[in-house]
Design a protein around this motif. Structure first.
Motif, PDB file in Angstrom:
ATOM      1  N   ALA A 134     -22.676 -11.004  10.566  1.00  0.00           N
ATOM      2  CA  ALA A 134     -21.145 -11.066  10.872  1.00  0.00           C
ATOM      3  C   ALA A 134     -20.907 -11.147  12.294  1.00  0.00           C
ATOM      4  O   ALA A 134     -21.501 -10.395  13.164  1.00  0.00           O
ATOM      5  N   GLY A 135     -19.926 -11.891  12.757  1.00  0.00           N
ATOM      6  CA  GLY A 135     -19.333 -12.248  14.151  1.00  0.00           C
ATOM      7  C   GLY A 135     -18.609 -10.807  14.608  1.00  0.00           C
ATOM      8  O   GLY A 135     -17.899 -10.069  14.027  1.00  0.00           O
ATOM      9  N   GLY A 136     -18.780 -10.561  15.840  1.00  0.00           N
ATOM     10  CA  GLY A 136     -18.099  -9.520  16.633  1.00  0.00           C
ATOM     11  C   GLY A 136     -16.744  -9.929  16.717  1.00  0.00           C
ATOM     12  O   GLY A 136     -16.271 -11.086  16.516  1.00  0.00           O
ATOM     13  N   ASP A 137     -15.762  -8.781  17.151  1.00  0.00           N
ATOM     14  CA  ASP A 137     -14.194  -9.219  17.334  1.00  0.00           C
ATOM     15  C   ASP A 137     -13.743  -8.869  18.673  1.00  0.00           C
ATOM     16  O   ASP A 137     -12.430  -8.818  18.776  1.00  0.00           O
ATOM     17  N   ARG A 138     -14.632  -8.382  19.723  1.00  0.00           N
ATOM     18  CA  ARG A 138     -13.940  -8.119  20.885  1.00  0.00           C
ATOM     19  C   ARG A 138     -15.098  -8.112  21.942  1.00  0.00           C
ATOM     20  O   ARG A 138     -16.144  -7.421  21.942  1.00  0.00           O
ATOM     21  N   PRO A 139     -14.421  -8.656  22.848  1.00  0.00           N
ATOM     22  CA  PRO A 139     -15.412  -8.642  24.244  1.00  0.00           C
ATOM     23  C   PRO A 139     -15.614  -7.397  24.988  1.00  0.00           C
ATOM     24  O   PRO A 139     -14.840  -6.313  24.714  1.00  0.00           O
ATOM     25  N   VAL A 140     -16.395  -7.211  25.635  1.00  0.00           N
ATOM     26  CA  VAL A 140     -17.151  -5.851  26.404  1.00  0.00           C
ATOM     27  C   VAL A 140     -17.254  -5.991  27.877  1.00  0.00           C
ATOM     28  O   VAL A 140     -18.228  -7.022  28.318  1.00  0.00           O
ATOM     29  N   ASP A 161     -13.668 -19.433  27.188  1.00  0.00           N
ATOM     30  CA  ASP A 161     -12.236 -18.620  26.968  1.00  0.00           C
ATOM     31  C   ASP A 161     -12.802 -17.044  27.048  1.00  0.00           C
ATOM     32  O   ASP A 161     -12.153 -15.889  27.524  1.00  0.00           O
ATOM     33  N   LEU A 162     -13.965 -16.825  26.519  1.00  0.00           N
ATOM     34  CA  LEU A 162     -14.726 -15.577  26.503  1.00  0.00           C
ATOM     35  C   LEU A 162     -15.085 -15.170  27.860  1.00  0.00           C
ATOM     36  O   LEU A 162     -14.643 -13.934  28.032  1.00  0.00           O
TER      37      LEU A 162
END
Length: 275
Positions: A134-140, A161-162
């Motif tokens: 499952a892909g993550g949903d938030r940059p860190v 964009d990331l």
């Protein structure tokens, strides 16, 4: 000037052996003066035989590689970015998760890979990462001894964009642990990583898997450190091992003053489309 170490690995199908190799490498890197150590994507296990791998795939709090690396970080007083591990979640699909671990062995940040590698290559290789992950949903972004660090993993590098989001949030170093295929590596690895460095005026640190692995796959190697001007400071080629580089904040300040791309960014509206 902070000194970093890159561990370029040929990770296999035995998590116990992989963890021991990482622990030894962290000790060697610390002895070489590194303030922070970087490992590749899938540092704990690289096995595309899902039935064989299944008994070794566990939840985060049970993963032996994560425990071993945290203990090694504390023992040697060094920070570690554990590139990623395959970890079970509460639902059937797994997470491809990166960790930033401090010199006391504490987990400072986690990041789940957002973009999943679902491709068919001209070489005949076919990959469906989304079938298992499952892909993550938030940059860190996390503060570290080598600067504010924006986290990403492998295929993420194709999505600028990331990295704009990460650098807008103050990232000075962009990390891209990877297990890149040889065909895509030969075509795109260097050019994409240098582009990410230039457009964000940031250092890029990309620890990579290399060689022919026990599960039969082949990875590209060439772990890189790239400076904010796009100059390659370290290219480790194809042999497993440890490499060192320096992260110079003055160099970044110079580049960002010379071409202030971050200050010049604009919010781009939807384009006008003319038939």
């Amino acid at each position: 000037m902070p000194r970093i170490a890159i561990v370029q690995t040929n990770t296999g199908i035995d998590p116990k052996e992989n963890a021991a190799a990482l622990v030894a490498a962290i000790g060697e890197a610390a002895a070489g003066g590194a303030a922070m150590v970087f490992t590749p994507e899938m540092s704990g296990l690289l096995d595309r035989d899902r039935a064989r791998a299944a008994p070794s795939l566990v939840k985060e709090n049970e993963d032996r590689t994560l425990v071993a690396v945290r203990e090694a970080a504390a023992a040697h007083g060094v920070w570690v970015q554990l590139g990623s591990l395959a970890l079970r979640r509460t639902d059937p699909r797994m997470a491809n998760r990166s960790f930033v671990i401090d010199a006391a062995g504490n987990i400072r940040a986690r990041y789940d890979k957002m973009h999943l590698f679902d491709v068919d290559l001209p070489s005949g290789e076919s990959w469906r990462e989304s079938a298992a992950y499952a892909g993550g949903d938030r940059p860190v972004v996390v503060s570290t001894p080598v600067g504010r660090m924006g986290l990403s993993i492998c295929y993420d590098m194709r999505f600028p964009d990331l990295y704009r989001a990460l650098s807008d949030a103050g990232a000075e170093v962009l990390t891209v642990p990877a297990a890149f295929t040889r065909p895509t590596g030969a075509a795109h690895w260097h050019v994409l990583l240098r582009a990410r460095a230039v457009e964000a005026a940031a250092f890029v640190v990309a620890a990579a898997q290399t060689g022919i692995h026990a599960d039969g796959r082949a990875t590209f190697g060439h772990s890189l450190v790239v400076d904010p001007w796009g100059e390659v400071l370290l290219d480790m080629g194809e042999a497993p091992g440890i490499g060192f580089a320096e992260i110079d904040p003055a160099r970044q300040a110079e580049v960002r003053q010379r071409i202030p791309v971050l200050r010049h960014r604009r919010v781009i509206p939807a384009p006008m489309v003319i038939a």
